[in-house]
Design a protein around this motif. Structure first.
Motif: not given
Length: 125
Positions: A82-98
């Motif tokens: 599943c790499r290269g699909q932006g999953i880690a980016t979205r999860l990190c963005q959500q963690a930072v936002s929270d």
């Protein structure tokens, strides 16, 4: 999905099974923290993505209750297929936002993984 510790035992086991191949059994955080052993001292939040019921990506943030402006981000992982699909980016963005939404100001993150470093750099680290 977002989960605050303490987590259900089955979810903790699923997380550690997911992290085993990525971190070679060397998670930054012990199981008992996910089960709530330190909730009086730290807030621990797991962000994860599932597909067809299986965990395919995670990030974990920890924040000190005594100094909630400081925190750490770790256990960032994505299932290899599943790499290269932006999953880690979205999860990190959500963690930072929270983290910021609860008054957080400085979030620590470190890595020796070049692919992970590219994600983190893209996010401003």
């Amino acid at each position: 999905m977002k989960y605050d510790a303490p987590l259900d035992h089955d979810l903790v086991e699923a997380l550690f099974d997911f992290w085993e191949p990525t971190f070679a059994g060397d998670s930054d955080l012990p199981r008992d923290i996910f089960l709530g052993s330190e909730i009086e001292h730290h807030r621990l939040v797991v962000h994860l993505t599932r597909r067809e019921g299986k965990i395919v990506g995670t990030s974990v943030s920890t924040t000190s209750n005594a100094l909630p402006v400081l925190g750490g981000l770790g256990e960032v992982a994505t299932q290899p297929e599943c790499r290269g699909q932006g999953i880690a980016t979205r999860l990190c963005q959500q963690a930072v936002s929270d983290f910021r939404a609860t008054g957080g100001e400085a979030l620590f993150l470190g890595t020796v993984n070049p692919a992970a470093a590219r994600v983190y750099h893209r996010l401003g680290w």
